[in-house]
Write a protein that holds these residues in place. Sequence first.
Motif, PDB file in Angstrom:
ATOM      1  N   GLU A 174      -7.463  -8.529  -0.428  1.00 48.45           N
ATOM      2  CA  GLU A 174      -7.137  -8.709  -1.844  1.00 48.45           C
ATOM      3  C   GLU A 174      -6.605  -7.446  -2.530  1.00 48.45           C
ATOM      4  N   PRO A 175      -7.138  -6.231  -2.266  1.00 51.86           N
ATOM      5  CA  PRO A 175      -6.608  -5.053  -2.961  1.00 51.86           C
ATOM      6  C   PRO A 175      -5.117  -4.804  -2.709  1.00 51.86           C
ATOM      7  N   TRP A 176      -4.576  -5.344  -1.605  1.00 51.52           N
ATOM      8  CA  TRP A 176      -3.121  -5.226  -1.394  1.00 51.52           C
ATOM      9  C   TRP A 176      -2.379  -6.137  -2.367  1.00 51.52           C
ATOM     10  N   PHE A 177      -2.882  -7.328  -2.547  1.00 61.52           N
ATOM     11  CA  PHE A 177      -2.182  -8.295  -3.384  1.00 61.52           C
ATOM     12  C   PHE A 177      -2.347  -8.005  -4.869  1.00 61.52           C
ATOM     13  N   ASP A 178      -3.545  -7.568  -5.288  1.00 61.45           N
ATOM     14  CA  ASP A 178      -3.723  -7.291  -6.716  1.00 61.45           C
ATOM     15  C   ASP A 178      -3.318  -5.862  -7.082  1.00 61.45           C
ATOM     16  N   LYS A 179      -2.902  -5.105  -6.070  1.00 60.27           N
ATOM     17  CA  LYS A 179      -2.351  -3.757  -6.251  1.00 60.27           C
ATOM     18  C   LYS A 179      -3.376  -2.744  -6.768  1.00 60.27           C
ATOM     19  N   THR A 180      -4.658  -3.030  -6.572  1.00 63.15           N
ATOM     20  CA  THR A 180      -5.657  -2.007  -6.875  1.00 63.15           C
ATOM     21  C   THR A 180      -5.644  -0.907  -5.814  1.00 63.15           C
ATOM     22  N   TRP A 181      -5.070  -1.203  -4.651  1.00 59.58           N
ATOM     23  CA  TRP A 181      -4.760  -0.173  -3.645  1.00 59.58           C
ATOM     24  C   TRP A 181      -3.249  -0.026  -3.633  1.00 59.58           C
ATOM     25  N   ARG A 182      -2.778   1.201  -3.807  1.00 65.89           N
ATOM     26  CA  ARG A 182      -1.334   1.427  -3.925  1.00 65.89           C
ATOM     27  C   ARG A 182      -0.852   2.386  -2.851  1.00 65.89           C
ATOM     28  N   LEU A 183       0.269   2.034  -2.241  1.00 68.71           N
ATOM     29  CA  LEU A 183       0.895   2.871  -1.215  1.00 68.71           C
ATOM     30  C   LEU A 183       1.871   3.826  -1.891  1.00 68.71           C
ATOM     31  N   PRO A 184       1.652   5.143  -1.780  1.00 72.97           N
ATOM     32  CA  PRO A 184       2.562   6.096  -2.415  1.00 72.97           C
ATOM     33  C   PRO A 184       3.930   6.099  -1.732  1.00 72.97           C
ATOM     34  N   ASP A 185       4.949   6.561  -2.452  1.00 72.33           N
ATOM     35  CA  ASP A 185       6.278   6.710  -1.872  1.00 72.33           C
ATOM     36  C   ASP A 185       6.299   7.851  -0.867  1.00 72.33           C
ATOM     37  N   ILE A 186       7.299   7.813  -0.001  1.00 69.95           N
ATOM     38  CA  ILE A 186       7.505   8.884   0.986  1.00 69.95           C
ATOM     39  C   ILE A 186       8.233  10.033   0.301  1.00 69.95           C
ATOM     40  N   GLU A 187       7.671  11.235   0.427  1.00 70.28           N
ATOM     41  CA  GLU A 187       8.195  12.419  -0.246  1.00 70.28           C
ATOM     42  C   GLU A 187       8.796  13.398   0.755  1.00 70.28           C
ATOM     43  N   PRO A 188       9.873  14.100   0.358  1.00 72.15           N
ATOM     44  CA  PRO A 188      10.313  15.223   1.194  1.00 72.15           C
ATOM     45  C   PRO A 188       9.161  16.220   1.346  1.00 72.15           C
ATOM     46  N   ALA A 189       8.967  16.715   2.567  1.00 67.70           N
ATOM     47  CA  ALA A 189       7.840  17.623   2.817  1.00 67.70           C
ATOM     48  C   ALA A 189       8.079  18.947   2.119  1.00 67.70           C
ATOM     49  N   ARG A 190       7.010  19.496   1.592  1.00 66.09           N
ATOM     50  CA  ARG A 190       7.091  20.792   0.920  1.00 66.09           C
ATOM     51  C   ARG A 190       7.002  21.907   1.965  1.00 66.09           C
ATOM     52  N   GLY A 191       7.893  22.856   1.870  1.00 64.78           N
ATOM     53  CA  GLY A 191       7.913  23.940   2.839  1.00 64.78           C
ATOM     54  C   GLY A 191       6.797  24.943   2.630  1.00 64.78           C
TER      55      GLY A 191
END
Length: 478
Positions: free
Chosen positions: A461-478
């Motif tokens: 359920e947390p996937w569908f109700d979005k209480t758990w959120r997947l962050p975007d992919i970020e360029p790695a910090r050097g």
Amino acid sequence: MTAHTTPPPAPSGIGIPDEVHTRLGTLRFVDGFPDDATTWTLFDNLDFQRAVQAYLLGLPPVDMAAMRAALLHWGPANTTMAIWEDLVHPWFIGLAYNTSTSYCYSWLDLHDGPLVLEVPPGVYGGIGDHWCRYVIDLGQTGPDQGRGGKYLLVPSGYDGEVPADHIVVRTPTYGNWLVYRGFLDEDGDPHPEVEKIKARARCHPLSQAADPPPMRFVNASPETAVAVPPADYRFWELLNEVVQSEPPESADPLTLGMFASIGIQHGKPFTPDARMQAILTEAATVGDGTARALTYRFRQREAYYYPGSAWRYGFLGGYRFQADGTGLLDSAVQLYFWGGATNPGMAAKMIGRGSQYALAFVDAGGEPFDGGVDYRLHVPPNVPVNNFWSVLVYDTQTRSMLQTGQEWPSVTSQDRELVVNDDGSVDVDFGPEAPAGQRNWIQTVPGKRWFTIFRLYGPLEPWFDKTWRLPDIEPARG
């Protein structure tokens, strides 16, 4: 003697000027009647427009035609099952495969009558027809609910007897695609499930139920094959194969009319002249480009999981691509371009069963992924899955797994060597070189684009109700 009168001019907005400047050039008319050059310009444009639309409408059946050709390379329909016993390797060119399940495929042909399918217990699968439409789920999300059972696949118009102890499935097409997925065991080994499927999976004509022919299993893991449709003139030849092999009543008149407008019609030869061949060749290129634009730069904001996020649904409008009774044409095109067939088990909300997919074609800043740049995905703790999750990387040209020096372009929670942070989160790195000490790394190729799919098997359920959120992919910090 009758006096001649001058007719009044056409009301505003009805008539057409003698010259009209358009994207097609200058169109010329004499009192509304097109001259010869204008007529041919408009006919060429109409044929081209219809060919591009026919290409987009033809993606689903041509997906199936490409799969059919790949499967029949390994053996006859109905009695051959291809099994990726050692999982699917990147050298197989197929749309959006994963590295966590053993795929099992058969091509089914009902020209000679109904087929009996013996579905093994525990599998996750389904059947799609020759037009790439959903027919039925099998296994965990099907009528047998993972217990296994006997199904009878019946072609349209069949009115013969059916066994009382079989689940009867009616399909509108003679050609059908059967798929099972088998899962890894607790040690990450696919082979126990593969052996169970080989021991229990059967298919034979109903007419041979008393003495069924043996089932032939082919290990496709070491094989190279192409199951992605072409985007050149061969596309039309494959589309014609499907149209000729299936009854017209199996598809809707508008789609068949679009195909007929470019010379592809059931029961008639496909013999375009040189002019039409040139139009069809260009239309295939424009159609392919249009599918790529829709896939990689999808415009509907409701297709994205979170406001401002790069993560996107693969199945906007569900497995039928509809919302409020309206067909979502763009959503259908992008799905058939990157992934092919779908079913409720993949697209509907099923708590703890089936699967869900989040796709990202750009990074957190909206830029396409660059194979020469390092990126990181931070997967928060407590991923809402009943089974497992995985991240895979794909080639933007072939929509198949990215081929690199790595055996598997993926990171999965099934991996016993997965590095988990103290708080239960997981960091996944993407780039041409592995960061020092990082185990959760997917290799990319400088100069090559890629995209990724985050899969959840048994989503909660947390996937569908979005209480758990997947962050975007970020360029790695050097």
